[in-house]
Motif scaffolding. Sequence first.
Motif, short mmCIF file in Angstrom:
data_model
loop_
_atom_site.label_atom_id
_atom_site.label_comp_id
_atom_site.label_asym_id
_atom_site.label_seq_id
_atom_site.Cartn_x
_atom_site.Cartn_y
_atom_site.Cartn_z
N TRP B 41 0.82 -1.21 0.00
CA TRP B 41 0.00 0.00 0.00
C TRP B 41 0.86 1.26 0.00
CZ3 TRP B 41 -2.54 -4.43 1.17
CH2 TRP B 41 -3.86 -4.54 0.75
N ALA B 42 2.14 1.08 0.10
CA ALA B 42 3.02 2.26 0.02
C ALA B 42 3.39 2.56 -1.42
CB ALA B 42 4.27 2.04 0.85
N GLY B 44 1.73 3.46 -3.96
CA GLY B 44 1.15 4.69 -4.49
C GLY B 44 2.02 5.89 -4.18
N MET B 45 2.46 5.99 -2.93
CA MET B 45 3.31 7.12 -2.56
C MET B 45 4.70 6.98 -3.20
SD MET B 45 1.47 9.26 -1.15
CE MET B 45 2.60 10.48 -0.51
N ALA B 48 4.26 8.40 -6.51
CA ALA B 48 4.21 9.86 -6.47
C ALA B 48 5.62 10.43 -6.31
CB ALA B 48 3.30 10.32 -5.34
N ILE B 105 4.55 0.68 -11.03
CA ILE B 105 3.17 0.74 -11.52
C ILE B 105 2.59 -0.67 -11.62
CG2 ILE B 105 1.76 1.16 -13.57
CD1 ILE B 105 3.18 3.75 -14.01
N HIS B 108 1.89 -2.03 -8.26
CA HIS B 108 0.72 -1.31 -7.75
C HIS B 108 -0.57 -1.85 -8.38
CE1 HIS B 108 -1.13 2.28 -6.01
NE2 HIS B 108 -1.55 2.71 -7.18
N GLY B 112 -3.67 -4.09 -6.61
CA GLY B 112 -5.09 -3.77 -6.73
C GLY B 112 -5.88 -4.99 -7.18
N SER B 117 -9.21 -4.42 -5.19
CA SER B 117 -9.40 -3.02 -4.80
C SER B 117 -10.05 -2.18 -5.88
CB SER B 117 -8.06 -2.40 -4.44
OG SER B 117 -7.38 -3.21 -3.51
N ILE B 125 -11.24 4.57 -8.89
CA ILE B 125 -9.82 4.52 -8.54
C ILE B 125 -9.10 3.74 -9.63
CG2 ILE B 125 -8.12 3.89 -6.81
CD1 ILE B 125 -10.28 3.75 -4.75
N TRP B 126 -9.69 2.61 -9.98
CA TRP B 126 -9.07 1.76 -10.99
C TRP B 126 -9.00 2.46 -12.35
CZ3 TRP B 126 -6.17 -2.38 -11.21
CH2 TRP B 126 -5.99 -3.00 -12.44
N PHE B 133 -1.80 4.94 -16.23
CA PHE B 133 -0.93 3.99 -16.91
C PHE B 133 -0.76 4.37 -18.39
CE2 PHE B 133 -0.47 -0.07 -19.29
CZ PHE B 133 0.80 -0.39 -18.86
N HIS B 210 -6.94 10.77 -9.29
CA HIS B 210 -6.73 9.46 -8.68
C HIS B 210 -6.79 9.58 -7.16
CE1 HIS B 210 -5.38 5.32 -8.92
NE2 HIS B 210 -4.29 5.55 -8.19
N PHE B 211 -6.15 10.59 -6.62
CA PHE B 211 -6.20 10.81 -5.17
C PHE B 211 -7.62 11.14 -4.75
CE2 PHE B 211 -1.50 11.97 -4.12
CZ PHE B 211 -1.11 10.79 -4.71
N HIS B 218 -12.13 5.16 0.38
CA HIS B 218 -10.93 4.85 1.17
C HIS B 218 -10.16 3.69 0.55
CE1 HIS B 218 -12.99 7.15 4.30
NE2 HIS B 218 -11.77 7.46 4.69
N ASN B 220 -8.45 0.07 0.28
CA ASN B 220 -8.82 -1.27 0.71
C ASN B 220 -7.85 -1.74 1.81
OD1 ASN B 220 -10.07 -3.71 0.66
ND2 ASN B 220 -9.41 -4.27 -1.41
C1 HEM Z 1 2.00 7.26 -11.37
C2 HEM Z 1 0.87 6.81 -11.28
C3 HEM Z 1 0.11 6.53 -9.96
C4 HEM Z 1 0.16 7.18 -8.76
C5 HEM Z 1 1.02 8.39 -8.38
C6 HEM Z 1 -0.74 6.47 -7.89
C7 HEM Z 1 -0.95 6.80 -6.57
C8 HEM Z 1 -1.76 6.10 -5.70
C9 HEM Z 1 -1.85 6.29 -4.28
C10 HEM Z 1 -1.05 7.32 -3.48
C11 HEM Z 1 -2.72 5.38 -3.79
C12 HEM Z 1 -3.11 5.15 -2.31
C13 HEM Z 1 -2.11 4.28 -1.59
C14 HEM Z 1 -1.97 2.88 -2.16
O1 HEM Z 1 -2.88 2.07 -2.09
O2 HEM Z 1 -0.89 2.61 -2.73
C15 HEM Z 1 -3.24 4.64 -4.89
C16 HEM Z 1 -4.19 3.62 -4.80
C17 HEM Z 1 -4.64 2.89 -5.87
N1 HEM Z 1 -4.20 2.95 -7.17
FE1 HEM Z 1 -2.82 4.21 -7.87
N2 HEM Z 1 -1.32 5.43 -8.57
C18 HEM Z 1 -0.83 5.45 -9.84
C19 HEM Z 1 -1.16 4.58 -10.86
C20 HEM Z 1 -2.13 3.59 -10.77
C21 HEM Z 1 -2.42 2.65 -11.80
C22 HEM Z 1 -1.68 2.58 -13.14
C23 HEM Z 1 -3.43 1.85 -11.33
C24 HEM Z 1 -4.12 0.68 -12.01
C25 HEM Z 1 -4.59 0.68 -13.17
C26 HEM Z 1 -3.76 2.30 -10.01
C27 HEM Z 1 -4.73 1.75 -9.23
C28 HEM Z 1 -4.90 2.03 -7.89
C29 HEM Z 1 -5.82 1.35 -7.04
C30 HEM Z 1 -6.80 0.23 -7.44
C31 HEM Z 1 -5.67 1.89 -5.76
C32 HEM Z 1 -6.43 1.52 -4.51
C33 HEM Z 1 -5.66 0.54 -3.71
C34 HEM Z 1 -6.48 0.11 -2.53
O3 HEM Z 1 -7.57 0.62 -2.34
O4 HEM Z 1 -6.02 -0.76 -1.82
N3 HEM Z 1 -2.95 3.36 -9.69
N4 HEM Z 1 -2.63 5.08 -6.06
#
Ligand code: HEM
Lengths: 331, 404, 170
Positions: B41-42, B44-45, B48, B105, B108, B112, B117, B125-126, B133, B210-211, B218, B220
């Motif tokens: 879950w880190a 995402g950060m 960033a 990515i 990450h 999900g 998630s 979010i997805w 992506f 996305h944020f 929230h 997952n």
């Molecule tokens: C550079 C691009 C991205 C950034 C900066 C980013 C950032 C974040 C952050 C900060 C979170 C919350 C913390 C975490 O669960 O890790 C998050 C959650 C999430 N991201 Fe991303 N993300 C990016 C790309 C993507 C991509 C490509 C996907 C999928 C297609 C994606 C799908 C998700 C999902 C499904 C969650 C929710 C996770 C959960 O609820 O457990 N993200 N993202």
Amino acid sequence: MRELKILAVVVFFTLVTYWGVEPFAHSQMHKHVEGHGFTYNGTADTKEAEAGVVKAKESGSKEAEAQAKLEAKKVFWADVEKIAQLQGNAANGEAAFATCLGCHNGSGVNMGGVIPPNLDHAGALYDKNYLIALIKDPAMASNVDHKYEDTMTHPMGSIKTMVTDDQQIADIVAYMQEKMAGEVTSKQAFDEACARCHAMRYAKTTQLGDTPTFKYEKDALAHKIKVIEEQEMVKAYMGKLPPDLSIMVRARSEHFMETFVENPQAQLPGTSMPRVGLSHEGYEKVKAYLEEVGDPSKPAREAIGPWVLLFFVVFTVLAYLWKKSQWKDLH
Amino acid sequence: MAKFEKANSVNEWLDQRLAVETLKRVLSTEYWIPKDINFLWAMGMVLAATFGVLLISGIFLLMYYKPDANLAFDSVNYVIMSEVGYGWLWRHIHGVGASVVFLIIYIHMFTGIYYGSYKKGRELIWLSGMLLFVAFSAEAFSGYMLPWGQMSYWAGMVITNLFSGGSLEAYGLVEWIRGDYVPGDAFLTRFFMLHVLLIPLVIIGLIVLHFGTLRIPHVNNQEGAEIDFEEAAELYKAGKKKESKVIPFNPVFLSKDVFVMGVYFILFFYLVFYHFNFAMDPVNFDPADGLMTPAHIYPEWYFLWSYEILRPFPKDPGLIAFGIAQAALFFLPFIDRSPNVAPAHKRGLFFVWFWVLIVDMIVLTVLGKLPPEGIFNTLGTVAAVIFLLMGPALIVITKFEKKL
Amino acid sequence: MGKNVQGRRDFMGMALGGFTALGGLGALYAMKRSWDPLPSVKAAGFTTIDLSAAQENVLNIEKWRGKPIFVLKKSKDMKPDDRDIVIGEDRYHVSIGLCTHLGCIPAYLPDKRKFLCACHGGEFDTSGHQIFGPPPSPLEIPPFKIEGTKLVLGEAGPEFQKMLDAGLTV
Ligand code: HEM
Ligand code: FES
């Protein structure tokens, strides 16, 4: 514990992917070429000729030629070996070397396609066997005899009629190894061994040597035209303008560079680049220059890298302690 | 106009005008994250942060880069690499960052998928993630053009040719994209514009989106448990931290993020200083030459799986398969018919499906770089077909999944 | 207990923050270096000019580090000055041709034997001293080294050093 398990899974799949797209892919894309440690005794040449015979047999054409070529190579390198055993006399060699000075005089004039190399440090840069072979038959020594119907037509081919005596060859080589073997800088090594064919624009050199700075555009253009004319001659002779080597060290792997310089045919069959006959030390010098120009950040990387990594290790330890203190009361 | 009291501190002054206290509460100190999460879950950060690193290093490259087909190569390989103080550092950071960001990515994304998630309120979010992506892919591709080496040129040639649409023979479209018959000066300058302006703007916008999409559902958690966030938050604020299922983003969740980032940056800078070649293809250190194709051309590793789906088929079916592969992952929230939000290991056949997907994509990735000959070709076809069947398979599997 | 934890947290958080700032400083240093003039720019800072062909009372303008350089061979009726470059019998006025007021290029008026800056009316004599208007100081002399009848601009020779020490230029 669970997190470590997850980490192990992530790391495992990452490494498998990495292995697949890097080491494995490269092993499949590039054929492996065995190096010979910059010694020249004809092993590679006879192997190539043997492969030629096999190929000719398979295709059923030019079998006799291939066989003859193999014989010629064997005889040639056996002769070289024989001359290498002779005791060379440097004083006699000096007199005979006058023959060489006719062309290798540093005048920078194109002769028959290329500018004859400056031999100031020949004894330090080139391998002894190679020098012997070169005087005996330049085209065979450089392993480009496939380019010449009769290896006499090589720009230096006439040496075969001028220096015919084995002892004389041994003398000339002894002379070069004794008197033309002073300290060489890496730039000199590159200039003498490679620069008459390869430009290096990031070091401001062309086939005509270092490019001077000109005050007037007219002079600069005039020089440029001279360079182009020289390049055209080299191109006509080589079939293609040899590439600029400015960042070749980053464009090719270390292994490729080594095995290619040692025997261009091994990596690019049919290429017109001659084997230049660098000894191991000679090659190290050339390589140092290629790196100086083509990868100048290497020393800085090596100096700063450990500090940056140390910074992040300490950062991570501190972050871990912070995390621990934050999460202390949560469970 | 509203009435303003005299402020007693800078903070108060700002608060009156910008509501910084509320902002801080909403965005960080009272933005609640489930406690039951792991380091995945880190990511995402970490993403960033990597984006930030790419942005900063990119700014310094931009100071000396010249978007001109005659000057680009030397401006990068000579001016930036040998003249600019620490120019090499920015370039290596940027190159390694562009490659590693895709590794993160993918981790990450698969996180999900594994934890489900993308379901029940988390669809946006997805979807916003998938848009990110796509935007990152475009950013990576456009950036790859800029050094104007052999790989830049030939990747530009091959990828723009995809837009001819096979038998549609839309060569006019291809020329329009290039602004020329071949990738040339016009092509380079427009991709430069895309790389340094338009796509980064889009990415920043998408990150905000996305944020934003995370705020209400929230994130997952490891068990996919449904949490009453209000109640849990009250518990936490009342000091019952052990009992509460949530933690505030700042500083508690952040402290873990930062630790994970630390580990990540050790790896990252190891690559930057000692092992950058994987991210900076040697072939691209040969200047672009429109009259000579390199012996092997292949995309960067992160595009290989989709490239390999294109390759084994004849032209038209290949393009269609490629199109499906690009779009397929977008639809995940809708073709996963099971209502279960749970980790894959609790979802029976879905667990199998997940690992088959991973293995298949890795196989495609590895094969994508190999010369398409003999056994590799056969394997590639099989893996591509399996990938295409994964969608229908998911529908069936999840349809019959037992409700937890 | 709550208080205690608070204190510890602050300490670790601050230690981490401080350490991160340290790394930030390092990064800032690298960034500063990236803004520095390139080595090739600095190396191009040397220009050789030949004075032998100069004619009296005719202003020659050369270029050095992107700036105009005034070269004026003095005629006998012009007042000698410590700022002159003397080669044999001949005296030359050599200066950076940018007005010391705000940087415009003054024009030379051969009849009047002076420089006139059109921007705000500043004037200089044939030794580069300001004689009228807003310019606060004489025209600057570029670092030079005499080599026969040639000047290498960008390199400080003994003659230049003397002028510098005497405060005749900056
Ligand atoms: C550079 C691009 C991205 C950034 C900066 C980013 C950032 C974040 C952050 C900060 C979170 C919350 C913390 C975490 O669960 O890790 C998050 C959650 C999430 N991201 Fe991303 N993300 C990016 C790309 C993507 C991509 C490509 C996907 C999928 C297609 C994606 C799908 C998700 C999902 C499904 C969650 C929710 C996770 C959960 O609820 O457990 N993200 N993202
Ligand atoms: S700039 Fe010359 S007088 Fe103002």
